[in-house]
Design a protein around this motif. Structure first.
Motif, PDB file in Angstrom:
ATOM      1  N   PHE A 118      -0.219  -2.377  -7.950  1.00 42.66           N
ATOM      2  CA  PHE A 118       0.141  -0.963  -7.967  1.00 42.66           C
ATOM      3  C   PHE A 118       1.325  -0.678  -7.041  1.00 42.66           C
ATOM      4  O   PHE A 118       2.161   0.187  -7.327  1.00 42.66           O
ATOM      5  N   ALA A 119       1.409  -1.413  -5.930  1.00 43.06           N
ATOM      6  CA  ALA A 119       2.553  -1.249  -5.031  1.00 43.06           C
ATOM      7  C   ALA A 119       3.851  -1.611  -5.747  1.00 43.06           C
ATOM      8  O   ALA A 119       4.877  -0.923  -5.590  1.00 43.06           O
ATOM      9  N   ARG A 120       3.816  -2.669  -6.550  1.00 45.35           N
ATOM     10  CA  ARG A 120       4.997  -3.042  -7.340  1.00 45.35           C
ATOM     11  C   ARG A 120       5.316  -1.965  -8.373  1.00 45.35           C
ATOM     12  O   ARG A 120       6.479  -1.621  -8.601  1.00 45.35           O
ATOM     13  N   PHE A 121       4.270  -1.421  -8.993  1.00 40.01           N
ATOM     14  CA  PHE A 121       4.444  -0.349  -9.970  1.00 40.01           C
ATOM     15  C   PHE A 121       5.150   0.854  -9.328  1.00 40.01           C
ATOM     16  O   PHE A 121       6.066   1.442  -9.920  1.00 40.01           O
ATOM     17  N   CYS A 122       4.727   1.209  -8.136  1.00 42.42           N
ATOM     18  CA  CYS A 122       5.336   2.355  -7.449  1.00 42.42           C
ATOM     19  C   CYS A 122       6.802   2.082  -7.124  1.00 42.42           C
ATOM     20  O   CYS A 122       7.661   2.959  -7.311  1.00 42.42           O
ATOM     21  N   ARG A 123       7.094   0.885  -6.654  1.00 34.84           N
ATOM     22  CA  ARG A 123       8.491   0.552  -6.356  1.00 34.84           C
ATOM     23  C   ARG A 123       9.348   0.635  -7.614  1.00 34.84           C
ATOM     24  O   ARG A 123      10.459   1.182  -7.600  1.00 34.84           O
ATOM     25  N   ASN A 124       8.822   0.098  -8.701  1.00 37.67           N
ATOM     26  CA  ASN A 124       9.579   0.090  -9.962  1.00 37.67           C
ATOM     27  C   ASN A 124       9.789   1.497 -10.509  1.00 37.67           C
ATOM     28  O   ASN A 124      10.748   1.743 -11.256  1.00 37.67           O
ATOM     29  N   ASN A 125       8.900   2.415 -10.163  1.00 37.72           N
ATOM     30  CA  ASN A 125       8.990   3.781 -10.675  1.00 37.72           C
ATOM     31  C   ASN A 125       9.524   4.764  -9.629  1.00 37.72           C
ATOM     32  O   ASN A 125       9.452   5.982  -9.832  1.00 37.72           O
ATOM     33  N   LEU A 126      10.054   4.224  -8.528  1.00 33.04           N
ATOM     34  CA  LEU A 126      10.653   5.041  -7.465  1.00 33.04           C
ATOM     35  C   LEU A 126       9.678   6.095  -6.942  1.00 33.04           C
ATOM     36  O   LEU A 126      10.031   7.257  -6.696  1.00 33.04           O
ATOM     37  N   ILE A 127       8.418   5.658  -6.772  1.00 33.48           N
ATOM     38  CA  ILE A 127       7.371   6.522  -6.223  1.00 33.48           C
ATOM     39  C   ILE A 127       7.018   6.014  -4.829  1.00 33.48           C
ATOM     40  O   ILE A 127       6.804   4.810  -4.637  1.00 33.48           O
ATOM     41  N   ASP A 128       6.957   6.892  -3.870  1.00 32.64           N
ATOM     42  CA  ASP A 128       6.462   6.512  -2.546  1.00 32.64           C
ATOM     43  C   ASP A 128       4.942   6.495  -2.573  1.00 32.64           C
ATOM     44  O   ASP A 128       4.314   7.411  -3.138  1.00 32.64           O
ATOM     45  N   TRP A 129       4.363   5.460  -1.980  1.00 22.74           N
ATOM     46  CA  TRP A 129       2.898   5.386  -1.873  1.00 22.74           C
ATOM     47  C   TRP A 129       2.549   5.346  -0.394  1.00 22.74           C
ATOM     48  O   TRP A 129       2.883   4.390   0.294  1.00 22.74           O
ATOM     49  N   VAL A 130       1.899   6.386   0.084  1.00 24.47           N
ATOM     50  CA  VAL A 130       1.533   6.508   1.492  1.00 24.47           C
ATOM     51  C   VAL A 130       0.031   6.299   1.627  1.00 24.47           C
ATOM     52  O   VAL A 130      -0.764   7.071   1.080  1.00 24.47           O
ATOM     53  N   GLU A 131      -0.351   5.247   2.343  1.00 18.36           N
ATOM     54  CA  GLU A 131      -1.760   4.933   2.546  1.00 18.36           C
ATOM     55  C   GLU A 131      -2.165   5.253   3.983  1.00 18.36           C
ATOM     56  O   GLU A 131      -1.470   4.889   4.928  1.00 18.36           O
ATOM     57  N   SER A 132      -3.297   5.895   4.145  1.00 18.78           N
ATOM     58  CA  SER A 132      -3.823   6.247   5.468  1.00 18.78           C
ATOM     59  C   SER A 132      -4.924   5.283   5.875  1.00 18.78           C
ATOM     60  O   SER A 132      -5.628   4.714   5.033  1.00 18.78           O
ATOM     61  N   LYS A 133      -5.075   5.127   7.165  1.00 17.78           N
ATOM     62  CA  LYS A 133      -6.151   4.305   7.725  1.00 17.78           C
ATOM     63  C   LYS A 133      -7.489   4.926   7.328  1.00 17.78           C
ATOM     64  O   LYS A 133      -7.665   6.145   7.364  1.00 17.78           O
ATOM     65  N   ASN A 134      -8.448   4.100   6.959  1.00 14.72           N
ATOM     66  CA  ASN A 134      -9.757   4.587   6.537  1.00 14.72           C
ATOM     67  C   ASN A 134     -10.807   4.295   7.599  1.00 14.72           C
ATOM     68  O   ASN A 134     -11.115   3.132   7.861  1.00 14.72           O
ATOM     69  N   ASN A 135     -11.323   5.350   8.231  1.00 18.15           N
ATOM     70  CA  ASN A 135     -12.397   5.226   9.219  1.00 18.15           C
ATOM     71  C   ASN A 135     -12.066   4.272  10.363  1.00 18.15           C
ATOM     72  O   ASN A 135     -12.951   3.612  10.918  1.00 18.15           O
ATOM     73  N   GLY A 136     -10.783   4.165  10.703  1.00 21.34           N
ATOM     74  CA  GLY A 136     -10.380   3.362  11.848  1.00 21.34           C
ATOM     75  C   GLY A 136     -10.182   1.890  11.569  1.00 21.34           C
ATOM     76  O   GLY A 136      -9.850   1.122  12.477  1.00 21.34           O
ATOM     77  N   VAL A 137     -10.371   1.472  10.307  1.00 23.23           N
ATOM     78  CA  VAL A 137     -10.169   0.060   9.938  1.00 23.23           C
ATOM     79  C   VAL A 137      -8.674  -0.161   9.695  1.00 23.23           C
ATOM     80  O   VAL A 137      -8.023   0.634   9.021  1.00 23.23           O
ATOM     81  N   GLU A 138      -8.143  -1.258  10.240  1.00 27.10           N
ATOM     82  CA  GLU A 138      -6.706  -1.502  10.194  1.00 27.10           C
ATOM     83  C   GLU A 138      -6.367  -2.707   9.317  1.00 27.10           C
ATOM     84  O   GLU A 138      -7.020  -3.747   9.409  1.00 27.10           O
ATOM     85  N   ARG A 139      -5.350  -2.550   8.511  1.00 28.86           N
ATOM     86  CA  ARG A 139      -4.877  -3.658   7.658  1.00 28.86           C
ATOM     87  C   ARG A 139      -3.802  -4.447   8.397  1.00 28.86           C
ATOM     88  O   ARG A 139      -2.990  -3.880   9.119  1.00 28.86           O
ATOM     89  N   GLY A 140      -3.822  -5.783   8.223  1.00 27.47           N
ATOM     90  CA  GLY A 140      -2.765  -6.625   8.759  1.00 27.47           C
ATOM     91  C   GLY A 140      -3.010  -7.170  10.153  1.00 27.47           C
ATOM     92  O   GLY A 140      -2.115  -7.775  10.744  1.00 27.47           O
ATOM     93  N   LEU A 141      -4.219  -6.992  10.701  1.00 29.56           N
ATOM     94  CA  LEU A 141      -4.499  -7.532  12.031  1.00 29.56           C
ATOM     95  C   LEU A 141      -4.659  -9.053  11.976  1.00 29.56           C
ATOM     96  O   LEU A 141      -5.170  -9.598  11.000  1.00 29.56           O
ATOM     97  N   VAL A 142      -4.246  -9.721  13.054  1.00 27.99           N
ATOM     98  CA  VAL A 142      -4.454 -11.174  13.159  1.00 27.99           C
ATOM     99  C   VAL A 142      -5.516 -11.500  14.196  1.00 27.99           C
ATOM    100  O   VAL A 142      -6.048 -12.609  14.223  1.00 27.99           O
ATOM    101  N   ASP A 143      -5.826 -10.566  15.076  1.00 28.34           N
ATOM    102  CA  ASP A 143      -6.909 -10.742  16.040  1.00 28.34           C
ATOM    103  C   ASP A 143      -7.456  -9.365  16.397  1.00 28.34           C
ATOM    104  O   ASP A 143      -6.997  -8.350  15.885  1.00 28.34           O
ATOM    105  N   ARG A 144      -8.449  -9.331  17.293  1.00 33.58           N
ATOM    106  CA  ARG A 144      -9.108  -8.066  17.610  1.00 33.58           C
ATOM    107  C   ARG A 144      -8.697  -7.513  18.974  1.00 33.58           C
ATOM    108  O   ARG A 144      -9.387  -6.648  19.519  1.00 33.58           O
ATOM    109  N   ASP A 145      -7.588  -8.014  19.534  1.00 37.18           N
ATOM    110  CA  ASP A 145      -7.103  -7.457  20.796  1.00 37.18           C
ATOM    111  C   ASP A 145      -6.819  -5.964  20.631  1.00 37.18           C
ATOM    112  O   ASP A 145      -6.121  -5.556  19.697  1.00 37.18           O
ATOM    113  N   ASN A 146      -7.354  -5.167  21.523  1.00 39.06           N
ATOM    114  CA  ASN A 146      -7.137  -3.715  21.548  1.00 39.06           C
ATOM    115  C   ASN A 146      -7.766  -2.981  20.362  1.00 39.06           C
ATOM    116  O   ASN A 146      -7.595  -1.767  20.246  1.00 39.06           O
ATOM    117  N   TRP A 147      -8.494  -3.710  19.512  1.00 43.20           N
ATOM    118  CA  TRP A 147      -9.042  -3.049  18.326  1.00 43.20           C
ATOM    119  C   TRP A 147      -9.996  -1.921  18.695  1.00 43.20           C
ATOM    120  O   TRP A 147      -9.922  -0.803  18.155  1.00 43.20           O
TER     121      TRP A 147
END
Length: 497
Positions: A118-147
């Motif tokens: 869907f992210a590719r679809f949005c790019r191809n259609n010139l649509i911005d896709w803004v995703e918010s953090k859900n209940n404090g869970v974070e995407r892209g973490l490599v460790d739990r420092d400061n989590w």
């Protein structure tokens, strides 16, 4: 491109089925642009084995509740059956979609792959896709420092208030025009079920009654299969499907706790909100847990498949009363407490010696509060295949005697045992032929004989799994898991405040 098309924002609702404290909705409304609220019953989930009718009915009830609140704004959620890209292609035939707002979903692999496409679809259609953090869970973490610091900071932020400007939500007339080109989903649901009903309105009824009075015996009854049904918050399905945010619950709980002398029970409840987020964060960082043990050392563990054992467990006919009562209750109501869930998983993986993967879809279909980020890490933990958690092999008879001593719960859900005296309700297989005659009860006919020797099977599981904890690969993986997922100050997770 037709420049005469009206420019709109779209809020793509997923597991955030509420109007209040919904960052996706707030972000969309802050732009001042006309906004469409959209829910798509996606084919990939309608056909996924982890889901069942009870989940979709809960979603429909939640959408009806939102629509009731939107009546005063002359609007509603566009609720359709489609795949997500097709849905937006149709919308774009009538409107110019500038931005799509949603929450990051920690879901199944199919939804993660859908999001990447869907992210590719949005790019191809010139649509911005803004995703918010859900209940404090974070995407892209490599460790739990400061989590944990970040999670607490998120929980302390001001709640987002639903306050659209006049005529900012797409009006009913325009939504009905869109409905004419979509497969609109019928939101009607059965009334005669034992499941909790979806929707923020009902969620707050449960939340308020828990914080006002039901919490007083929370810690005393949390492990009891019958008493926990009223003493626990029962908010889990509302949190899982987003009828209420954890931030709303957390702030409400803190307020009650800070103005009450009865702090122990509320504090214990709040600590479990932290653990809930901790497990979802773990799954977010290591999604392979959906199909394989997080500790790769356990991939070499082989178990023989028994369809007969699995069928008896799924139907609540194992010959072990607390196991069978818990399964039957879960099937009928969509809920049993944490200890009974752990016991069901432990019995399946240890006593029946079946792979945890074979239990995933049956349990997820039954849990009204199915949450992937809780489901898979917990299954693996109860199966003893993380390498970092204590091995727990639950004895259903001991648990029954301790947490259901008068067999109230067992009698309710295994009525064929209800006429027996309490000791035999817990252990009917100890009845002699004479005793069976006296009670007009026939073991093996009125109720099954135990399908396995629990002592023998428990020892087998214990011996194998304890030995595997010493395996070099299991040990290496345990260190990796601890480094990646452990919070440095675990005492902060455990505290009751």
């Amino acid at each position: 491109m037709n420049s005469s098309k009206e420019h709109i924002n779209v809020v793509w609702l997923k597991r955030d089925l509420r109007l209040e404290d919904n960052e996706a909705i707030s972000n969309a409304l802050e732009t001042g642009k006309p906004t469409l609220l959209l829910y798509v019953f996606e084919h990939i989930l309608l056909n996924d084995d982890h889901y069942s009718e009870r989940h979709f009915n809960f979603i429909k009830e939640s959408l009806r509740d939102i629509n009731q609140s939107l009546q005063s704004y002359d609007s509603k959620v566009l609720s359709v059956t489609s795949d997500i890209q097709s849905a937006f292609n149709l919308i774009q035939e009538y409107y110019k979609v500038d931005t799509i707002y949603s929450h990051v979903e920690t879901g199944l692999l199919v939804t993660y792959n859908r999001d990447k496409e869907f992210a590719r679809f949005c790019r191809n259609n010139l649509i911005d896709w803004v995703e918010s953090k859900n209940n404090g869970v974070e995407r892209g973490l490599v460790d739990r420092d400061n989590w944990f610091d970040n999670w607490e900071a998120y929980m302390e932020k001001d709640l987002k208030v639903f306050h659209p400007k006049e005529n900012q939500l797409l009006p009913l007339e325009k939504i009905q025009s869109l409905e004419s080109v979509f497969t609109v989903t019928d939101l009607e649901t059965p009334n005669n079920t034992s499941f909790q009903k979806g929707g923020s309105t009902t969620a707050w009824i449960y939340a308020n009654s828990f914080f006002e009075s039901r919490h007083h015996d929370y810690m005393f009854n949390i492990s009891k299969p019958e008493a926990s049904r009223s003493s626990c918050s029962r908010l889990s399905p509302y949190i899982a499907w987003g009828n209420i945010s954890i931030r709303q619950v957390y702030q409400k709980g803190l307020k009650i706790k800070n103005n009450s002398k009865d702090t122990r029970h509320i504090g214990a409840f709040l600590s479990r909100l932290r653990w809930q987020a901790h497990f979802i964060q773990k799954f977010e960082m290591e999604h392979t847990m959906e199909n394989a043990s997080v500790n790769k050392g356990y991939h070499k563990l082989k178990k023989s498949i028994s369809q007969d054992y699995q069928r008896a467990w799924k139907e609540g006919k194992t010959g072990f009363p607390l196991v069978d009562a818990s399964m039957r209750c879960l099937i009928e109501t969509g809920y049993v407490n944490f200890r009974m869930r752990a016991m069901l998983a432990s019995f399946f993986t240890h006593i029946l010696w079946q792979p945890w993967q074979a239990a995933t879809t049956h349990l997820s279909q039954q849990f009204l509060d199915f949450e992937p980020g809780i489901h898979f890490p917990q299954l693996q933990m109860q199966a003893g295949e993380t390498g970092i958690n204590n091995l727990r092999i639950y004895n259903p008879t001991i648990n029954g005697l301790k947490y259901d001593p008068e067999a109230v719960f067992i009698r309710k859900w295994v009525p064929e045992l209800s006429k027996l005296d309490t000791p035999f309700v817990h252990e009917p297989y100890l009845m002699t032929e004479m005793e069976q005659t006296f009670y007009d009860f026939k073991l093996g006919e009125d109720y099954p004989n135990p399908i396995v020797d629990i002592k023998e099977n428990r020892k087998r599981a214990s011996d194998i799994l304890w030995n595997m904890k010493k395996d070099p690969e299991v040990l290496r993986e345990s260190l990796r898991i601890l480094k990646r997922h452990t919070i440095s100050d675990r005492s902060r997770m455990l505290r009751n405040d």
